[in-house]
Write a protein that holds these residues in place. Structure first.
Motif, PDB file in Angstrom:
ATOM      1  N   ILE A   4      14.630  44.806  25.011  1.00  0.00           N
ATOM      2  CA  ILE A   4      14.420  43.362  25.477  1.00  0.00           C
ATOM      3  C   ILE A   4      12.844  43.170  25.245  1.00  0.00           C
ATOM      4  CG2 ILE A   4      14.137  41.925  27.540  1.00  0.00           C
ATOM      5  CD1 ILE A   4      16.631  43.282  28.601  1.00  0.00           C
ATOM      6  N   THR A   5      12.633  41.871  24.864  1.00  0.00           N
ATOM      7  CA  THR A   5      11.448  41.287  24.780  1.00  0.00           C
ATOM      8  C   THR A   5      11.385  39.773  25.707  1.00  0.00           C
ATOM      9  OG1 THR A   5      11.714  40.253  22.605  1.00  0.00           O
ATOM     10  CG2 THR A   5      10.481  42.226  22.673  1.00  0.00           C
ATOM     11  N   ILE A   6      10.297  39.686  26.548  1.00  0.00           N
ATOM     12  CA  ILE A   6      10.050  38.493  27.147  1.00  0.00           C
ATOM     13  C   ILE A   6       8.888  37.791  26.653  1.00  0.00           C
ATOM     14  CG2 ILE A   6       9.739  37.114  29.267  1.00  0.00           C
ATOM     15  CD1 ILE A   6      11.262  39.428  30.563  1.00  0.00           C
ATOM     16  N   VAL A   7       8.846  36.346  26.122  1.00  0.00           N
ATOM     17  CA  VAL A   7       7.725  35.680  25.609  1.00  0.00           C
ATOM     18  C   VAL A   7       7.699  34.462  26.286  1.00  0.00           C
ATOM     19  CG1 VAL A   7       6.648  34.520  23.667  1.00  0.00           C
ATOM     20  CG2 VAL A   7       7.842  36.756  23.359  1.00  0.00           C
ATOM     21  N   PRO A   8       6.694  33.813  27.017  1.00  0.00           N
ATOM     22  CA  PRO A   8       6.343  32.750  27.620  1.00  0.00           C
ATOM     23  C   PRO A   8       6.628  31.556  26.678  1.00  0.00           C
ATOM     24  CG  PRO A   8       5.036  34.391  28.691  1.00  0.00           C
ATOM     25  CD  PRO A   8       5.326  34.939  27.494  1.00  0.00           C
ATOM     26  N   ASP A   9       7.233  30.418  27.137  1.00  0.00           N
ATOM     27  CA  ASP A   9       7.278  29.237  26.048  1.00  0.00           C
ATOM     28  C   ASP A   9       6.268  28.199  26.615  1.00  0.00           C
ATOM     29  OD1 ASP A   9       9.497  30.368  25.020  1.00  0.00           O
ATOM     30  OD2 ASP A   9      10.749  29.274  26.651  1.00  0.00           O
ATOM     31  N   GLY A  10       5.677  27.423  25.608  1.00  0.00           N
ATOM     32  CA  GLY A  10       4.789  26.262  25.868  1.00  0.00           C
ATOM     33  C   GLY A  10       3.347  26.698  26.094  1.00  0.00           C
ATOM     34  N   VAL A  11       3.109  27.874  25.968  1.00  0.00           N
ATOM     35  CA  VAL A  11       1.565  28.309  26.167  1.00  0.00           C
ATOM     36  C   VAL A  11       1.174  29.221  24.900  1.00  0.00           C
ATOM     37  CG1 VAL A  11       1.511  28.358  28.462  1.00  0.00           C
ATOM     38  CG2 VAL A  11       2.284  30.335  27.435  1.00  0.00           C
ATOM     39  N   PRO A  12       0.138  28.951  24.529  1.00  0.00           N
ATOM     40  CA  PRO A  12      -0.349  29.997  23.384  1.00  0.00           C
ATOM     41  C   PRO A  12      -0.347  31.262  23.591  1.00  0.00           C
ATOM     42  CG  PRO A  12      -2.300  28.746  24.137  1.00  0.00           C
ATOM     43  CD  PRO A  12      -1.120  28.069  24.851  1.00  0.00           C
ATOM     44  N   PRO A  13      -0.156  32.350  22.692  1.00  0.00           N
ATOM     45  CA  PRO A  13      -0.367  33.949  23.469  1.00  0.00           C
ATOM     46  C   PRO A  13      -1.734  34.074  23.404  1.00  0.00           C
ATOM     47  CG  PRO A  13      -0.024  33.509  20.953  1.00  0.00           C
ATOM     48  CD  PRO A  13       0.227  32.187  21.555  1.00  0.00           C
ATOM     49  N   PRO A  14      -1.989  34.792  24.681  1.00  0.00           N
ATOM     50  CA  PRO A  14      -3.359  35.295  24.820  1.00  0.00           C
ATOM     51  C   PRO A  14      -3.894  36.325  23.895  1.00  0.00           C
ATOM     52  CG  PRO A  14      -1.728  36.344  26.425  1.00  0.00           C
ATOM     53  CD  PRO A  14      -1.129  35.434  25.360  1.00  0.00           C
ATOM     54  N   GLU A  15      -5.311  36.335  23.469  1.00  0.00           N
ATOM     55  CA  GLU A  15      -5.665  37.112  22.489  1.00  0.00           C
ATOM     56  C   GLU A  15      -5.883  38.539  23.009  1.00  0.00           C
ATOM     57  OE1 GLU A  15      -9.358  35.980  21.030  1.00  0.00           O
ATOM     58  OE2 GLU A  15      -8.771  33.980  20.324  1.00  0.00           O
ATOM     59  N   ASN A  16      -6.123  38.686  24.295  1.00  0.00           N
ATOM     60  CA  ASN A  16      -6.159  40.149  24.703  1.00  0.00           C
ATOM     61  C   ASN A  16      -5.157  40.411  25.858  1.00  0.00           C
ATOM     62  OD1 ASN A  16      -8.347  40.943  22.940  1.00  0.00           O
ATOM     63  ND2 ASN A  16      -9.694  39.402  24.189  1.00  0.00           N
ATOM     64  N   GLY A  17      -4.080  40.209  26.039  1.00  0.00           N
ATOM     65  CA  GLY A  17      -3.069  40.589  26.766  1.00  0.00           C
ATOM     66  C   GLY A  17      -3.666  39.734  28.264  1.00  0.00           C
TER      67      GLY A  17
END
Length: 500
Positions: A130-143
């Motif tokens: 499984i992976t979970i990715v938040p929607d509607g926000v840019p991915p953070p650069e450093n976790g």
């Protein structure tokens, strides 16, 4: 951007099936007034569905989990049952607790200013990764906040044999944790393969762990159930219909480790670079410099020096390269004013000094258009032939702005065109998915990047003329596309380490 909680809207969870079979989505809730979910979707491979979380009903929050029921059959309401994650006789809801399986866990609590909280849990068992990715926000650069969790990689292959369950055909389907409250061979194996998911009940108390995240600004989450064979695409977009790229770019079934095209990395000597290099499994590396100073080269790993620009053509730097290297990379992006910034003629005039090192010599690595007639590289190569200068291989840089699986085909097309033009071995000395078209660089989520890394390595291994490749970069301190953050591999780092 306002969060769903801030503007009163309820969050959503999008569920994606990237396994090789049908799944029946299951869900469970905490015993705290959270509303049970019904009407749960059944998903064929490649399909998705979105569920709105009932945050405004009952206790005013929702705390629960989603999982993939697999190998199901029978009539809903009577004989329906599943081989993995069975939770009662209904196809669209659960009426009992689930049997051991992978879980996507959430806390959507409007009273908690840091919510939503989320994690991937293999505390009880692992089935579909499984992976979970938040929607509607840019991915953070450093976790950190709003980072993706989980890994889109085969985890059942890491299961201790005594904990593994197979179906009647002998296919692994679930690995059960023998002791959820202690560190075991099971938890150690899963932590090694996927450090951003729970592998035992106290995992979140370990120093430096990254298994639980929160994301205050998201509109929802995307949960992807991945195939255990590793061949399914990770988050990042669907393949356009009919567009698989060239035949040699179609990934092979990932039943064995990918045979890397001389896999390597580009790195800067940041803190932890030596440790990350040793842990990465890279066979070679470069650092855009003539010396490896500041980085410890692991045994069996080759350092490849570079002569970066015209000011690097000195006795000292050429001497460094000759002492430390067997190969030499020529000028770095001379076609860019903010890089080596040289004309083809200037590079040709300096080239005999690089030849005197006696090292195998790579052409200047242009930023773009290495395949174009009359382009910077084309003018250099024609000049080298006219002057009788030696060029042993062609280094290339490539960054793709298409974050779907079609990117691999676009990448391989570029390599093909360059090889056809010059008929020399190719080294890909920088590559990743980064969209530079809007001025400010745009990055895919880490699982789309990891999927591209895996697909591209598979595709390059089918091309006899690609001798080496170097991912950009080793550490996230150099680029958000880095493989390691503070000594720990991310999803791309884990994918890279699987490449042999």
């Amino acid at each position: 951007m306002s969060s769903a909680s801030a503007d009163g809207a309820e969050h959503t969870v999008t569920l994606k099936n990237e396994t090789d079979g049908k799944i029946w989505v299951g869900a469970g809730v905490n015993a705290d007034g959270s509303a049970e979910l019904t009407g749960l979707p059944t998903l064929d491979p490649g399909k998705s569905a979105t569920v709105t979380i009932p945050e405004n009903s009952g206790a005013g929050h929702w705390r629960g989990k989603f999982f993939a029921r697999q190998g199901c059959e029978g009539e809903s309401g009577s004989t329906f049952h599943c081989a993995v994650a069975d939770c009662g006789p209904f196809a669209d809801r659960c009426s009992t607790g689930e049997q051991p399986a992978s879980l996507a866990e959430f806390n959507f609590d409007r009273a908690d200013g840091m919510a939503p909280w989320y994690n991937v849990s293999y505390v009880n068992a692992v089935s579909a990764p499984i992976t979970i990715v938040p929607d509607g926000v840019p991915p953070p650069e450093n976790g950190g906040e709003c980072a993706a969790v989980g890994c889109p990689t085969d985890l059942l292959s890491a299961c201790p044999p005594e904990n593994l369950t197979k179906d009647a055909a002998g296919k692994p389907i679930v690995c059960v944790n023998p002791n959820r409250d202690a560190k075991t061979a099971y938890s150690n194996a899963l932590t090694e393969k996927c450090p951003s998911a729970y592998s035992w009940s106290k995992h979140d108390a370990e120093a430096g762990n990254e298994v639980v995240r929160q994301c205050r600004e998201c509109t929802g989450m995307t949960v992807t159930f991945h195939g255990t064979g590793g061949g399914a695409p990770a988050p990042g977009g669907d393949q356009p219909a009919g567009d698989n790229g060239p035949q040699n770019a179609v990934p092979r079934p990932d039943k064995a480790p990918v045979d890397g095209a001389g896999k390597g990395v580009g790195l800067n000597p940041v803190d932890g670079a030596s440790e990350a290099l040793a842990a990465s499994g890279a066979k070679w590396y470069h650092n855009w410099a003539s010396s490896s100073a500041g980085v410890t080269t692991p045994e069996g790993v080759e350092f490849v020096p570079s002569i970066w620009g015209p000011n690097s053509v000195t006795e000292q730097e050429l001497g460094n390269a000759a002492r430390e290297g067997k190969h030499l990379l020529g000028f770095n992006e001379p076609d860019r004013a903010d890089q080596a910034n040289m004309s083809p003629e200037q590079a040709l005039d300096l080239w005999p000094q690089l030849e005197k090192t006696g090292l195998k010599l790579g052409a200047p690595a242009v930023s773009v258009d290495a395949d174009k007639p009359g382009g910077w590289l084309d003018r250099f190569m024609q000049g080298a032939q006219a002057r009788g200068l030696r060029v042993d291989f062609i280094p290339l840089h490539w960054y793709g702005g298409d974050f779907t699986p079609a990117a691999t085909g676009q990448f391989i097309d570029y390599l093909e065109r360059v090889h056809q033009r010059y008929n020399k071995p190719i080294w890909v000395t920088e590559y990743a998915l980064i969209d530079f078209s809007q001025g400010t660089p745009r990055y895919p989520n880490e699982f789309a990047q990891a999927d591209f890394l895996k697909r591209s390595q598979q595709a390059m291994s089918d091309l006899g003329y690609v001798e080496r490749s170097a991912w950009f970069a080793l550490n996230t301190e150099t680029s958000p596309t880095g493989l390691f953050y503070r000594g720990s591999p991310n999803a791309s780092g884990n994918a890279f380490r699987e490449v042999k």
